[in-house]
Design a protein around this motif. Structure first.
Motif: not given
Length: 781
Positions: A68-70, A92-98, A123-124, A455-456
């Motif tokens: 949720r942190c953008d 975050t890009a791999d998780a779908g954030q744009t 895509e980011l 991955i963390p």
């Protein structure tokens, strides 16, 4: 940058906000393995201040939802502030954030641009806003669209240029000589880079007063939607024709909440920062509720900075970030402590040295100055709940509760295991009882600093292996060594693994080898070079693919702290064993290596494996990330030690092929085909711990008969110890498998292994695999 409808709805008439929860939280402090990071959140808005190395891993540990942190605000561009940013952007890009918005001092655009050498996420979209320009000593501005319209939080910033003379004087306190006296390399002839530090002030709008339900009932206002309209500042008309104004049932607005994050990189910058209008207003006209001081201790401990803090009103709470040398990575510490108590010869007990980083001496500290700890929170809104909240702060991880008699029995069983060499009957050399190839490496040592993939994870850091090549000059001192890959957080792992010996280890670090350009294998380089600069005068040899070298060079145009600390050797220059290494003389003199060359492997462009041979007779092969490689088998035939990646379990073979990684069985087969004397598995998927689950025992029974070792963070092995260390594989895997089962059952909320269950498994496996049928039960009744 757009805001959610939920965020917009927090504002009502006159720009005031409803009394929605708003807080500042200190995510991490300054320690050997973390740096200050702050999260300010209000409703759907989340603004992060700094993302140092290990930031994602720390969020996983603490349960912070980073998806949720953008929006991120950076106080400077050194690794302590941006070391974890590239890894987060990739995740975050791999998780779908744009879309992500960044704000920071001059040079931020160059920093982001330099990531193109390993960052491919089209895509980011990354929105970058720089505070001022390189030719302006002080810049004050609003950040992004935070001007009281789109969201709840209003963010102001001030960027101050740090004079280069100040930076030079700060280096005099370190053991290393100034840059001018260092061995001359090409990069040091470039002009110094102007550095900036930024501070930020966050304010909420005024808070709508309390709704008087009793008064509303007296006025005959029916409960329901009309209450909501009045709370939002709208007038309502009743059925009898009366018009009710909000002021008739809603109290006067209260002042909003406010906080600041202050960064000052030199003593001389204090006055310049204090004289800016953004900061000067905090002293009297527009005080804030809380100030987090991200200032480094060498500045924060001075009288000048104490005087700066004293200028704030007594109502302001000050939170330090350097008071404790406290690691936020509790789970990894628990893992390592358990293994250390069982086999102290093979597993380090990670510790961080005591720190005296207090803002001012404890005896003279004002009451409104507190020591910051990870997860300490300050509530800004509701206004009647303003203040510190330490509910989420946890103490240092406890040791496992195992009685001394059980430990002694366990160690006795371990002692028996260490007296018998683990022999693979198919190894002709060992069957003939020839001299083991690891025996010649009595001074060589491997320390695994990171054994996980990208991955963390709570349990494993990303890739890094320390190879000590020869013995130190003095008894107990670190010998000359090199690093194989330098993932994010490697310096923190070094501090925990070596403790007070860290300066000696860094001073004796003469080479670094990077396997390929993926971020989880090289993002720790800038901090490593900066930290080593404090203790070493001679540049190290950096062997890396050209995208990594190019990225490092471009980063030096933003922060030149690592300039002149390394001699670059591009990986393609050492692709053949029959071609002399450009720095062969230096590697031979400092590390005792007689040969060092790369082998191309299948993983990504510019991916390599490494083969090194020592003049003492031992040899080592490191696969990096790859599919099984016949060429690597040929080049490293009959090597003393093979360290091979084993990212996936066998059941995920298709994933391994698709992502150009190896499975556990494939890695073992490479060691067999190579006729390696010992094989060590590493680089495990953070989502799938190898050899886990209910079928763990049969798998371990098969593997323990082979010369195999499974790496974990903080495992240390001398080459002679590799003669018997594989006998302990079942014990180690039992511990990690049990923890992994808890992870699967509980989803994201991983649980700690039951000590009772662990010792029962330990007992059963030692009975099965060592033939000690009369071994005593390890738990007291």
């Amino acid at each position: 940058m757009g805001k959610s409808k939920k965020a917009r709805s927090a504002r009502v008439n006159d720009g005031a906000m409803t009394s929605r929860y708003t807080s500042l939280q200190l995510l991490s402090t300054s320690s050997g393995d973390s740096s200050p990071s702050v999260l300010v959140s209000s409703d759907a808005e989340r603004i992060l201040f700094n993302a140092g190395e290990g930031w994602q891993r720390m969020c996983v540990e603490q349960g912070v939802r980073i998806s949720r942190c953008d929006t991120m605000c950076l106080t400077h561009l050194s690794p302590d502030a941006v070391g974890g940013l590239p890894g987060y952007l990739l995740t975050t890009a791999d998780a779908g954030q744009t879309r992500v918005a960044l704000c920071g001092p001059p040079g931020l655009r160059k920093y982001v641009a330099a990531m193109r050498h390993y960052f491919r996420r089209d895509e980011l979209t990354i929105d970058v806003e720089e505070l001022g320009s390189a030719d302006v000593p002080v810049a004050e501005t609003k950040c992004f669209g935070y001007r009281g319209k789109d969201g709840v939080l209003d963010v102001s910033a001030v960027a101050v240029r740090v004079v280069e003379e100040d930076e030079a004087s700060s280096h005099k306190s370190s053991p290393a000589p100034p840059v001018a006296k260092r061995p001359r390399v090409e990069e040091e002839e470039e002009k110094p880079v102007a550095r900036y530090c930024a501070s930020y002030v966050c304010r909420t709008p005024s808070v709508v007063g309390r709704f008087d339900v009793k008064k509303a009932k007296e006025l005959g206002i029916p409960a329901g939607p009309l209450y909501g309209k009045l709370k939002s500042g709208a007038s309502v008309k009743l059925s009898d024709g009366r018009v009710i104004e909000p002021s008739m049932v809603v109290g006067a607005n209260q002042p909003g909440g406010s906080c600041a994050v202050v960064q000052c990189l030199s003593v001389e910058t204090i006055d310049r920062l204090a004289s800016t209008s953004t900061i000067a207003r905090l002293f009297d006209a527009e005080p804030v509720d809380c100030v987090v001081h991200a200032t480094p201790p060498r500045v924060a401990r001075t009288d000048a900075y104490a005087a700066f803090v004293a200028r704030f009103p007594a109502s302001t709470t000050h939170v330090t970030t350097h008071a404790r040398d406290e690691s936020p990575f509790r789970t990894a510490l628990l893992d390592a402590r358990l293994l250390h108590r069982l086999a102290p010869e093979l597993y380090v007990n990670p510790v961080l040295g005591a720190s005296e980083n207090n803002l001012t001496p404890q005896s003279s500290r004002p009451k409104n100055v507190v020591d910051g700890r990870p997860m300490l929170r300050y509530t800004l809104v509701p206004r009647d709940a303003t203040g510190l909240d330490a509910a989420a702060v946890t103490d240092a991880p406890p040791d496992f509760e195992v009685d001394d008699s059980s430990l002694e029995r366990a160690r006795a069983v371990f002692a028996r295991a260490t007296t018998t060499e683990v022999v693979d009957p198919r190894d002709a050399e060992l069957v003939e009882r020839g001299r083991p190839r690891t025996a010649c490496g009595r001074d060589a040592r491997l320390v695994f600093l990171g054994t996980g993939s990208a991955i963390p994870s709570k349990h494993r850091n990303v890739s890094a292996i320390y190879l000590q090549c020869t013995r130190g000059d003095e008894e107990g001192s670190a010998g000359p060594g090199m690093l194989l890959d330098v993932g994010e957080g490697t310096v923190g792992q070094i501090y925990k693994a070596f403790g007070s010996a860290t300066p000696s280890v860094l001073a004796q670090l003469h080479a670094v080898w990077i396997s390929h350009p993926h971020a989880d294998h090289h993002l720790g380089l800038p901090r490593l070079l900066l930290e080593r600069r404090k203790y070493a005068t001679e540049p190290l040899v950096l062997m890396a693919p050209w995208p990594v070298l190019r990225w490092l060079h471009e980063y030096e145009a933003v922060d030149d702290g690592a300039r002149g600390t390394y001699i670059q050797v591009e990986s393609s220059w050492i692709r053949r064993r029959d071609v002399p290494h450009p720095e062969a003389a230096r590697l031979g003199k400092n590390l005792g290596l007689s040969a060092c060359w790369n082998v191309r492997v299948r993983h990504c462009p510019h991916a390599y494996g490494l083969v090194v041979r020592s003049a003492a007779g031992w040899s080592l092969c490191y696969s990096g990330d790859c599919r099984p490689s016949p060429e690597l088998v040929r080049e490293a035939n009959r090597v003393s030690v093979l360290v091979h990646e084993a990212t996936f379990e066998d059941e995920f073979h298709d994933d391994a092929v698709a992502k150009n990684h190896s499975t556990v069985s494939e890695a073992i087969c490479v060691g067999r085909d190579m006729q390696a004397h010992r094989t060590i598995l590493t680089h495990f998927s953070q989502l799938m711990v190898p050899l886990q689950g209910s079928s763990c025992a049969p798998v371990l029974l098969h593997f323990v008969l082979k010369p195999l070792q499974v790496a974990s963070d903080f495992m240390q092995l001398t080459f002679p110890q590799l003669l018997w260390a594989p006998a302990l594989v079942p014990v180690v895997r039992a511990a990690l498998a049990e923890r992994a089962v808890s992870r699967v059952v509980d989803g994201e909320c991983e649980t700690t292994t039951s000590v009772t269950v662990f010792f029962v498994i330990l007992h059963l496996m030692l009975v099965s695999y060592t033939g000690l049928q009369q071994a005593p039960l390890l738990l007291s009744e």
